[in-house]
Design a protein around this motif. Structure first.
Motif, PDB file in Angstrom:
ATOM      1  N   THR A 497      -6.761  -0.136  -6.587  1.00 38.16           N
ATOM      2  CA  THR A 497      -6.421   1.020  -5.745  1.00 38.16           C
ATOM      3  C   THR A 497      -7.640   1.899  -5.520  1.00 38.16           C
ATOM      4  OG1 THR A 497      -4.156   1.015  -6.590  1.00 38.16           O
ATOM      5  CG2 THR A 497      -4.925   3.037  -5.522  1.00 38.16           C
ATOM      6  N   GLU A 498      -8.396   2.157  -6.591  1.00 36.26           N
ATOM      7  CA  GLU A 498      -9.595   2.994  -6.479  1.00 36.26           C
ATOM      8  C   GLU A 498     -10.643   2.336  -5.592  1.00 36.26           C
ATOM      9  OE1 GLU A 498      -9.515   5.349 -10.774  1.00 36.26           O
ATOM     10  OE2 GLU A 498     -10.439   3.362 -10.639  1.00 36.26           O
ATOM     11  N   GLN A 499     -10.771   1.009  -5.708  1.00 38.54           N
ATOM     12  CA  GLN A 499     -11.768   0.304  -4.903  1.00 38.54           C
ATOM     13  C   GLN A 499     -11.406   0.293  -3.420  1.00 38.54           C
ATOM     14  OE1 GLN A 499     -12.099  -3.521  -6.779  1.00 38.54           O
ATOM     15  NE2 GLN A 499     -13.595  -2.815  -8.288  1.00 38.54           N
ATOM     16  N   SER A 500     -10.130   0.457  -3.120  1.00 43.00           N
ATOM     17  CA  SER A 500      -9.690   0.424  -1.724  1.00 43.00           C
ATOM     18  C   SER A 500      -9.866   1.767  -1.019  1.00 43.00           C
ATOM     19  CB  SER A 500      -8.214   0.012  -1.640  1.00 43.00           C
ATOM     20  OG  SER A 500      -7.379   1.034  -2.186  1.00 43.00           O
ATOM     21  N   LEU A 501     -10.214   2.808  -1.765  1.00 38.96           N
ATOM     22  CA  LEU A 501     -10.400   4.122  -1.167  1.00 38.96           C
ATOM     23  C   LEU A 501     -11.634   4.130  -0.264  1.00 38.96           C
ATOM     24  CD1 LEU A 501      -9.745   6.358  -4.305  1.00 38.96           C
ATOM     25  CD2 LEU A 501      -8.141   5.894  -2.439  1.00 38.96           C
ATOM     26  N   LYS A 506     -13.150   8.882  -2.108  1.00 34.99           N
ATOM     27  CA  LYS A 506     -13.911   8.307  -3.210  1.00 34.99           C
ATOM     28  C   LYS A 506     -14.383   9.363  -4.214  1.00 34.99           C
ATOM     29  CE  LYS A 506     -16.046   4.736  -0.273  1.00 34.99           C
ATOM     30  NZ  LYS A 506     -17.350   4.237   0.238  1.00 34.99           N
ATOM     31  N   LEU A 507     -14.376  10.608  -3.779  1.00 32.77           N
ATOM     32  CA  LEU A 507     -15.042  11.677  -4.521  1.00 32.77           C
ATOM     33  C   LEU A 507     -14.529  11.850  -5.940  1.00 32.77           C
ATOM     34  CD1 LEU A 507     -17.021  14.083  -4.495  1.00 32.77           C
ATOM     35  CD2 LEU A 507     -15.168  15.481  -3.586  1.00 32.77           C
TER      36      LEU A 507
END
Length: 611
Positions: A497-501, A506-507
């Protein structure tokens, strides 16, 4: 041979004084006038330099200005004639200022400094350098190299926008030039304007915004706006720009190419603007690397020095250093126009007076700590007069122990110690410090201390001897002018999920063990701290390391958005009281915010113009 160098009348006015090859002092006018990027004649900086040197003006052998105003005026006239009748409005607004002020700088210099030495022989002792020669001299002569290529990239001087020089010993010769209106600096400034930031101050915001985007428009820029050759030389298609004839950087044709008008300052930043920033950054890096590659192949020289405003692009600098085209890269810490004051003095010393040059092992900039220092007696008197409540420690060690403890407790610290830095970066003389391990620190510093955009990254100050424990950097970066990656073993794994931001989302994802100084692309703008040039700052970080096992701190400049870096104890206290800083460490004293008189609080959020 005492020489006083001066730069003024465009932005970042400054003064510097040298004795032979030794730099005695250098400072920007903004630190005294409290006007960000002050372009006025730097009389306060001049007076400081003379005071630091312990000299009167009459004891100065030469005063030298960093460029030739008549040649610059010639460029202005020729440009307006070439583009006529377009640009008459711009010409009409510019001409009165030149006729009144900029053209007659010899008279202004003489009259403004008259009170410093009534008998000074201005006719014979006032000299004028050339803009790019001043930049090149500031990069080569203090560098640690006997021989080097000197690459200068900026907006424009008199006519030159990009130059290549060769320095050997105490000689320096410019051998290649690109002329106005073709300018890498003005290209970057055009995109600074287009993304809604202020030209000549917001370029670093574009660089900081770039990692949030993708360089989707790089090919469009290279196909339509700038023609780049394999050797790095380039030409801009002037049909897309307005800086030759108008009052803006870009025009409707530029906006049509990208499908929307220029962003209004302070409007919401969209993914489009991040992609635009990433694209112009990629183009800039390509040009710098192509120039470096061709110069290296052509000359066989293994060292390169950089100056000019584009040399403050630390992302491009980092890629240049990693490229392998040169064995060593050295960048003048005051790379912009402020550094021209120093370069003009050094050019006059070595090229006109033939002063010998002794190469120093690291460099001759003394860590760039060339500004005013205040004694404990002066600080005590200032704080008392203001009405501040402070603790006077019995020793420097005790002050550093108290400061390191506050940092380890995730307090935000104002750090005012030693001589003020020369150049745009705070290097541990006038800094705001924090704990890099804190996932909240980056956002809190931006929104509660600096009162600026949340996306902007912060730099790590790390013990020079420990830099390879955390970063991929090879060598040192004492002036915070190189970006490199955080080491793999310090990075945190990210969920799907974080990588798809993307974009600003992303901050808030911690990316490493030191999230407060790790940008969204795992990079950091690194300052290596050396015991030899700043022992007090080195001791503080060492003490923080003992307490936490972390040999680095967050370092940002001691100011809020739109304010120059603080110059005096009064400036430091006002900024401390106008923000949510917790502790001020100044000389041998510390001040806790909770102990201060609430009536001394300042409204710093609205105190200064937006930058």
């Amino acid at each position: 041979m005492i020489i006083l160098g001066i730069s003024a009348f465009y932005h970042d006015s400054a003064a510097a004084i040298i004795d032979g090859e030794k730099i005695i002092a250098a400072a920007q006018e903004e630190r005294f006038s409290r006007v960000k990027h002050d372009a006025a004649f730097p009389i306060n900086a001049v007076e400081y330099c003379l005071q630091e040197a312990g000299l009167t003006l009459n004891e100065v052998d030469n005063v030298v200005f960093f460029e030739k105003p008549f040649v610059k005026f010639e460029r202005l006239l020729e440009t307006y004639v070439a583009f006529a009748p377009r640009g008459f409005q711009s010409f009409r607004s510019a001409l009165p200022l030149w006729v009144k002020e900029k053209l007659f700088q010899k008279k202004i210099i003489r009259e403004t400094m008259a009170h410093l030495g009534t008998e000074y022989d201005w006719e014979n002792r006032l000299k004028f350098s050339e803009h790019h020669l001043s930049h090149a001299a500031s990069a080569f002569f203090p560098s640690p190299f006997e021989e080097a290529i000197v690459l200068t990239l900026d907006g424009v001087g008199e006519w030159v926008t990009t130059s290549m020089a060769i320095g050997r010993g105490n000689s320096l010769e410019i051998v290649k030039e690109i002329h106005f209106p073709h300018s890498l600096g003005l290209l970057y400034s055009a995109f600074t304007y287009y993304t809604g930031f202020r030209v000549n101050s917001g370029e670093y915001k574009v660089m900081g915004l770039a990692p949030y985007g993708e360089p989707k428009y790089k090919d469009l820029i290279l196909q339509h706006i700038i023609d780049v050759k394999e050797d790095g030389s380039y030409r801009l298609d002037q049909r897309y720009f307005n800086y030759c004839t108008g009052l803006t950087m870009t025009n409707d044709k530029f906006a049509k190419l990208f499908g929307r008008p220029a962003r209004v300052p302070e409007d919401e930043l969209e993914q489009f603007h991040m992609d635009i920033a990433a694209s112009v950054q990629a183009v800039t890096e390509e040009i710098v690397l192509k120039l470096a590659k061709s110069l290296s192949a052509e000359t066989g020289i293994k060292n390169i020095c950089l100056a000019g405003g584009v040399a403050l692009n630390c992302v491009a600098n980092g890629k240049l250093q990693r490229s392998g085209y040169f064995d060593n890269v050295w960048i003048q810490p005051a790379a912009g126009d402020a550094g021209g004051a120093l370069g003009a003095a050094q050019a006059l010393a070595h090229l006109y007076h033939d002063v010998p040059r002794v190469v120093q092992a690291n460099d001759n900039m003394q860590g760039s700590y060339l500004g005013r220092e205040y004694s404990d007696d002066e600080i005590r008197a200032s704080l008392t007069a203001i009405g501040a409540k402070f603790t006077e420690h019995q020793s420097r060690d005790a002050m550093i122990e108290a400061t390191a403890t506050a940092l380890a407790d995730e307090k935000v610290v104002g750090w005012f110690q030693g001589r003020m830095e020369f150049g745009p970066r705070a290097l541990g003389g006038r800094s705001i410090l924090g704990d890099p391990r804190s996932p909240k620190m980056q956002k809190n510093l931006n929104l509660k201390i600096k009162y600026r955009e949340s996306f902007r990254p912060f730099a790590p100050s790390i013990l020079a001897e420990r830099v390879n424990d955390y970063f991929e950097l090879s060598g040192s970066s004492p002036y915070m002018l190189l970006v490199d990656a955080v080491k793999q073993d310090k990075r945190l794994s990210m969920s799907d999920t974080e990588q798809s931001l993307f974009g600003i989302e992303k901050l808030n994802v911690p990316r490493s063990e030191i999230p407060a100084v790790t940008h969204v692309d795992y990079s950091a703008r690194i300052q290596t701290v050396h015991r030899e040039t700043n022992p007090r700052y080195h001791q503080l970080i060492s003490e923080f390391d003992k307490k936490t096992g972390c040999p680095l701190v967050v370092n940002t400049s001691f100011n809020v958005r739109g304010e120059p870096i603080v110059g005096s104890p009064e400036d430091a206290f006002n900024c401390f009281m106008g923000t949510e800083m917790d502790l001020l460490s100044i000389g041998q004293f510390t001040l806790n915010k909770s102990e201060q008189d609430a009536s001394l609080a300042k409204d710093y959020k609205n105190e200064f113009s937006l930058d």
